[in-house]
Scaffold this motif. Structure first.
Motif, short mmCIF file in Angstrom:
data_model
loop_
_atom_site.label_atom_id
_atom_site.label_comp_id
_atom_site.label_asym_id
_atom_site.label_seq_id
_atom_site.Cartn_x
_atom_site.Cartn_y
_atom_site.Cartn_z
N ILE A 1 31.27 25.11 42.55
CA ILE A 1 30.28 25.98 41.93
C ILE A 1 30.55 25.99 40.42
N VAL A 2 29.55 25.60 39.63
CA VAL A 2 29.74 25.43 38.19
C VAL A 2 28.66 26.19 37.43
N LYS A 3 29.07 27.00 36.46
CA LYS A 3 28.16 27.70 35.55
C LYS A 3 27.09 28.49 36.31
N CYS A 4 27.51 29.31 37.23
CA CYS A 4 26.57 30.08 38.04
C CYS A 4 26.82 31.58 37.88
N LEU A 5 25.74 32.34 38.00
CA LEU A 5 25.85 33.79 38.10
C LEU A 5 25.98 34.12 39.58
N LEU A 6 27.01 34.88 39.92
CA LEU A 6 27.23 35.22 41.31
C LEU A 6 27.24 36.73 41.53
N PRO A 7 26.27 37.44 40.97
CA PRO A 7 26.33 38.90 41.04
C PRO A 7 26.09 39.46 42.42
N ARG B 1 34.03 27.16 38.56
CA ARG B 1 34.29 27.00 37.13
C ARG B 1 33.20 27.65 36.30
N ASN B 2 33.63 28.44 35.33
CA ASN B 2 32.72 29.05 34.36
C ASN B 2 31.61 29.85 35.02
N CYS B 3 31.98 30.60 36.04
CA CYS B 3 31.02 31.43 36.76
C CYS B 3 31.35 32.90 36.52
N ARG B 4 30.38 33.75 36.83
CA ARG B 4 30.55 35.18 36.65
C ARG B 4 30.28 35.87 37.98
N PHE B 5 31.24 36.67 38.39
CA PHE B 5 31.18 37.27 39.73
C PHE B 5 30.38 38.56 39.73
N VAL C 1 31.51 31.56 27.93
CA VAL C 1 31.47 32.13 26.59
C VAL C 1 30.84 33.51 26.54
N ASP C 2 30.06 33.85 27.54
CA ASP C 2 29.37 35.14 27.52
C ASP C 2 30.32 36.28 27.84
N GLU C 3 30.18 37.38 27.14
CA GLU C 3 30.94 38.57 27.47
C GLU C 3 30.28 39.22 28.68
N TYR C 4 30.97 39.22 29.77
CA TYR C 4 30.39 39.72 31.01
C TYR C 4 31.51 40.33 31.82
N PHE C 5 31.44 41.63 32.08
CA PHE C 5 32.54 42.31 32.73
C PHE C 5 32.39 42.26 34.25
N TYR C 6 33.26 41.49 34.87
CA TYR C 6 33.26 41.35 36.31
C TYR C 6 34.69 41.50 36.82
N ARG C 7 34.82 41.76 38.09
CA ARG C 7 36.12 41.86 38.71
C ARG C 7 36.59 40.50 39.20
N ALA C 8 37.88 40.22 39.05
CA ALA C 8 38.43 39.02 39.66
C ALA C 8 38.27 39.11 41.16
N PRO C 9 38.04 38.01 41.84
CA PRO C 9 37.83 38.05 43.29
C PRO C 9 39.13 38.34 44.03
N VAL C 10 39.00 38.87 45.22
CA VAL C 10 40.14 39.06 46.11
C VAL C 10 40.36 37.76 46.89
N LEU C 11 41.57 37.24 46.85
CA LEU C 11 41.89 36.03 47.59
C LEU C 11 42.56 36.41 48.91
N THR D 1 37.03 40.65 31.24
CA THR D 1 36.63 41.06 32.57
C THR D 1 36.88 42.55 32.71
N ALA D 2 36.44 43.09 33.83
CA ALA D 2 36.68 44.50 34.09
C ALA D 2 38.13 44.75 34.46
N ASP D 3 38.92 43.70 34.63
CA ASP D 3 40.34 43.85 34.92
C ASP D 3 41.17 43.78 33.65
N SER D 4 40.65 44.32 32.57
CA SER D 4 41.38 44.43 31.32
C SER D 4 41.05 45.76 30.68
N CYS D 5 41.98 46.30 29.90
CA CYS D 5 41.80 47.62 29.31
C CYS D 5 42.33 47.59 27.89
N THR D 6 41.56 48.14 26.96
CA THR D 6 41.97 48.16 25.56
C THR D 6 43.06 49.19 25.29
#
Length: 370
Positions: free
Chosen positions: A125-131, A147-151, A177-187, A204-209
């Motif tokens: 899966i390459v360069k796909c939106l997976l919302p 690769r380069n996908c957004r969950f 390259v897009d700023e898009y806040f998503y959660r890392a997947p559960v493996l 990603t949403a798994d980061s905090c300032t």
């Protein structure tokens, strides 16, 4: 004379001794149709009565070089008429794609549920939106590359990847390259995993300032406290059966550090690549933790303070049999450090690794070709 009836799906007898395409069984013809673009496969319905419905059960579904706007209606009718026939291959390539097309394509992918692909072994899966993809599930999948996908667009929900037969995994957002806040997947558990590469370097949403620990203390923080049951291992437990593993992340990403609180044992891990995310002085807690849980590790590679892959320097260390210490792994014999420059941070790291019976010589630093 008595004429025998031909059974349903049975090809007509060939005339003479010369085989023809009409002499092939339906299953083989459906396999052949799977190599064609779906639009071409459908057109075979006009060849003869026998061909009228063969395309509906083609074992592969391919759309190549498309302008999505021209095939929307065709694609939706096609998926409806296939009535859930199993697939070996599903391939979509678009010449042009807009963000507004995302929901429609996501619906198509959900209609071809991976769990119903009974022979699926390779998925790329390459360069796909997976919302809207809540799960990637396949008992037969062996090779998975995303690769380069957004969950998932909902920051409170993680996509679950269930692939118990997986031997190779690549999850990489290097060029996203897009700023898009998503959660890392559960493996989920991957007991047959041999090679795994995981790179998470974009926001990603798994980061905090406020904090890099995943516990900033602010109850309204959707990053640290936005997901229910977030005490479970997200990534490391699923990767714990790998034999060869690469883990790359940015310092502000806390998901690995959260997983390390309940760090699994990497019982089969022989080669490991880490970046400077794991090598934070003064105690090198993250590096120390993962090494302590890698009892058969043989080779360790560290990429420090440089983006790579064009690093400038390489420092090699090897096992020193003359010294006896509480080595983390009796099997660790080779450590390779790649960096831009030998600064104070690199020197501290080399001293830390030297406590594991690894000897470095700065006189043998190799300058890499650019």
């Amino acid at each position: 004379m008595r004429l025998a009836k031909r059974g349903k799906g049975e090809p007509p007898p060939a005339s003479g001794d010369v085989p023809t395409i009409e002499s092939l069984p339906d299953g083989l013809l459906q396999h052949i149709l799977g190599f064609m673009d779906a639009r071409q496969a459908v057109r075979t319905c006009v060849l003869a009565r026998r061909w009228r419905h063969l395309w509906q059960s083609a074992t592969s579904l391919r759309f190549l070089g498309l302008k999505l706007a021209k095939v929307r209606a065709f694609m939706e009718h096609l998926l409806l008429l296939r009535t859930g026939s199993p697939l070996d291959t599903f391939e979509l390539w678009f010449d042009a794609f807009r963000d507004s097309d995302g929901p429609r394509v996501n619906l198509w992918v959900r209609t071809c549920d991976f769990s119903s692909c009974e022979s699926l072994e390779h998925l790329d899966i390459v360069k796909c939106l997976l919302p809207c993809v809540r799960n990637i599930s396949s008992k037969t999948l062996k090779f998975l590359s995303i690769r380069n996908c957004r969950f998932n667009q909902d920051q409170r929900i993680r996509t679950i990847i269930y692939a118990p037969s997986l031997v190779s995994l690549r999850l990489d957002d290097h060029r996203c390259v897009d700023e898009y806040f998503y959660r890392a997947p559960v493996l989920d558990s991957m007991p047959l995993l041999q090679n795994a590469f995981f790179r998470l370097i974009h926001g990603t949403a798994d980061s905090c300032t406020r904090a890099d620990s995943g516990n900033c203390g602010h109850d309204d923080c959707n990053s640290c406290y936005g997901v229910e049951d977030d005490n479970r291992s997200v990534l490391l437990e699923g990767l714990s059966e790998a034999e060869n593993l690469s883990l790359i992340a940015e310092s502000k990403t806390f998901i690995f550090k959260r997983d390390l609180k309940q760090c699994p044992t990497f019982s089969k891990l022989k080669t490991l690549l880490l970046n400077d995310y794991w090598c934070v002085a003064p105690d090198f807690h993250e590096l120390n933790s993962i090494l302590k849980h890698s009892p058969v590790l043989e080779r360790l590679t560290l990429h420090l303070f440089s983006k790579g892959p064009k690093h400038k320097l390489r420092i090699r260390g090897s096992w020193n049999p003359a010294e006896i210490s509480a080595a983390i792994s009796d099997h660790l014999k080779i450590v390779e450090v790649k960096c831009e420059v030998i600064n104070n941070g690199v020197v501290k790291l080399l001293k830390f690794i030297s406590t594991f019976n690894i000897r470095f010589s700065l006189d043998e630093v190799e300058i890499l070709e650019q």
